[in-house]
Design a protein around this motif. Structure first.
Motif, mmCIF file in Angstrom:
data_model
loop_
_atom_site.group_PDB
_atom_site.id
_atom_site.type_symbol
_atom_site.label_atom_id
_atom_site.label_comp_id
_atom_site.label_asym_id
_atom_site.label_seq_id
_atom_site.Cartn_x
_atom_site.Cartn_y
_atom_site.Cartn_z
ATOM 1 N N GLU A 43 0.813 -1.217 0.000
ATOM 2 C CA GLU A 43 0.000 0.000 0.000
ATOM 3 C C GLU A 43 0.848 1.269 0.000
ATOM 4 N N SER A 44 2.006 1.237 0.672
ATOM 5 C CA SER A 44 2.816 2.445 0.777
ATOM 6 C C SER A 44 3.860 2.580 -0.328
ATOM 7 N N VAL A 45 4.447 1.466 -0.782
ATOM 8 C CA VAL A 45 5.512 1.512 -1.778
ATOM 9 C C VAL A 45 5.031 1.008 -3.126
ATOM 10 N N GLY A 46 4.328 -0.109 -3.130
ATOM 11 C CA GLY A 46 3.738 -0.593 -4.362
ATOM 12 C C GLY A 46 4.254 -1.892 -4.928
ATOM 13 N N PHE A 47 5.441 -2.380 -4.510
ATOM 14 C CA PHE A 47 5.967 -3.602 -5.105
ATOM 15 C C PHE A 47 6.694 -4.460 -4.081
ATOM 16 N N VAL A 48 6.574 -5.793 -4.230
ATOM 17 C CA VAL A 48 7.369 -6.737 -3.448
ATOM 18 C C VAL A 48 7.952 -7.773 -4.400
ATOM 19 N N SER A 49 9.098 -8.292 -4.005
ATOM 20 C CA SER A 49 9.766 -9.380 -4.702
ATOM 21 C C SER A 49 9.620 -10.625 -3.836
ATOM 22 N N VAL A 50 9.303 -11.768 -4.444
ATOM 23 C CA VAL A 50 9.006 -12.986 -3.693
ATOM 24 C C VAL A 50 9.817 -14.152 -4.259
ATOM 25 N N LEU A 51 10.351 -14.992 -3.363
ATOM 26 C CA LEU A 51 10.898 -16.281 -3.760
ATOM 27 C C LEU A 51 10.007 -17.356 -3.162
ATOM 28 N N HIS A 52 9.485 -18.217 -4.022
ATOM 29 C CA HIS A 52 8.620 -19.322 -3.625
ATOM 30 C C HIS A 52 9.459 -20.591 -3.719
ATOM 31 N N TRP A 53 9.860 -21.126 -2.553
ATOM 32 C CA TRP A 53 10.676 -22.333 -2.466
ATOM 33 C C TRP A 53 9.749 -23.538 -2.387
ATOM 34 N N HIS A 54 9.861 -24.450 -3.340
ATOM 35 C CA HIS A 54 8.971 -25.601 -3.452
ATOM 36 C C HIS A 54 9.521 -26.781 -2.648
ATOM 37 N N LEU A 55 8.741 -27.280 -1.691
ATOM 38 C CA LEU A 55 9.161 -28.436 -0.900
ATOM 39 C C LEU A 55 9.247 -29.673 -1.783
ATOM 40 N N HIS A 56 8.245 -29.893 -2.597
ATOM 41 C CA HIS A 56 8.200 -31.060 -3.480
ATOM 42 C C HIS A 56 8.455 -30.606 -4.908
ATOM 43 N N GLY A 57 9.138 -31.402 -5.660
ATOM 44 C CA GLY A 57 9.352 -31.075 -7.059
ATOM 45 C C GLY A 57 10.804 -30.899 -7.438
ATOM 46 N N ALA A 58 11.708 -30.871 -6.476
ATOM 47 C CA ALA A 58 13.152 -30.789 -6.729
ATOM 48 C C ALA A 58 13.482 -29.760 -7.801
ATOM 49 N N ARG A 59 13.118 -28.525 -7.532
ATOM 50 C CA ARG A 59 13.427 -27.473 -8.492
ATOM 51 C C ARG A 59 13.851 -26.210 -7.764
ATOM 52 N N HIS A 60 14.367 -25.293 -8.537
ATOM 53 C CA HIS A 60 14.810 -24.021 -7.973
ATOM 54 C C HIS A 60 13.596 -23.202 -7.544
ATOM 55 N N PRO A 61 13.805 -22.171 -6.713
ATOM 56 C CA PRO A 61 12.661 -21.357 -6.289
ATOM 57 C C PRO A 61 12.093 -20.564 -7.464
ATOM 58 N N THR A 62 10.814 -20.263 -7.385
ATOM 59 C CA THR A 62 10.153 -19.446 -8.394
ATOM 60 C C THR A 62 10.237 -17.985 -7.975
ATOM 61 N N PRO A 63 10.876 -17.123 -8.791
ATOM 62 C CA PRO A 63 10.925 -15.691 -8.468
ATOM 63 C C PRO A 63 9.646 -15.016 -8.968
ATOM 64 N N LEU A 64 9.093 -14.151 -8.140
ATOM 65 C CA LEU A 64 7.839 -13.467 -8.470
ATOM 66 C C LEU A 64 7.917 -12.012 -8.036
ATOM 67 N N ALA A 65 7.032 -11.193 -8.563
ATOM 68 C CA ALA A 65 6.884 -9.812 -8.111
ATOM 69 C C ALA A 65 5.394 -9.495 -8.097
ATOM 70 N N PHE A 66 4.988 -8.730 -7.100
ATOM 71 C CA PHE A 66 3.583 -8.346 -6.972
ATOM 72 C C PHE A 66 3.477 -6.856 -6.675
ATOM 73 N N SER A 67 2.427 -6.236 -7.185
ATOM 74 C CA SER A 67 2.135 -4.843 -6.874
ATOM 75 C C SER A 67 0.777 -4.708 -6.190
#
Length: 95
Positions: free
Chosen positions: A21-45
């Motif tokens: 609400e105050s700045v407008g953007f966040v960066s997210v790393l979604h680490w998957h427990l299952h699936g043996a893969r790298h984290p998914t990078p995301l951004a949200f506003s």
């Protein structure tokens, strides 16, 4: 080892909502427990988009890290795991 917290805790959700609400953007790393893969990078506003992604794509035991965007790794906004259906938090894991 510190005890993991839910990304859905009131403290985490309030911090994310306030930042969006105050700045407008966040960066997210979604680490998957299952699936043996790298984290998914995301951004949200938008908090509803963040919350919708968590409900639709994150699974129990996944870990979520949220930073301000542009990212400053020293200033994480929130950190937590997706809880099981009963609300318990899986301890341990690869992350």
């Amino acid at each position: 080892m510190s005890k993991a917290t839910s990304i859905f805790s009131a403290e985490n959700l309030d911090a994310i909502r306030r930042h969006l609400e105050s700045v407008g953007f966040v960066s997210v790393l979604h680490w998957h427990l299952h699936g043996a893969r790298h984290p998914t990078p995301l951004a949200f506003s938008d908090f509803e988009a963040f919350e919708g992604y968590m409900k639709d794509y994150a699974k129990a035991g996944d870990a979520i890290d949220v930073w301000p965007f542009p990212t400053d790794n020293g200033e994480r906004i929130a950190k937590g795991k997706i809880p099981e259906h009963d609300g318990s938090i899986l301890q341990g894991g690869a992350y």
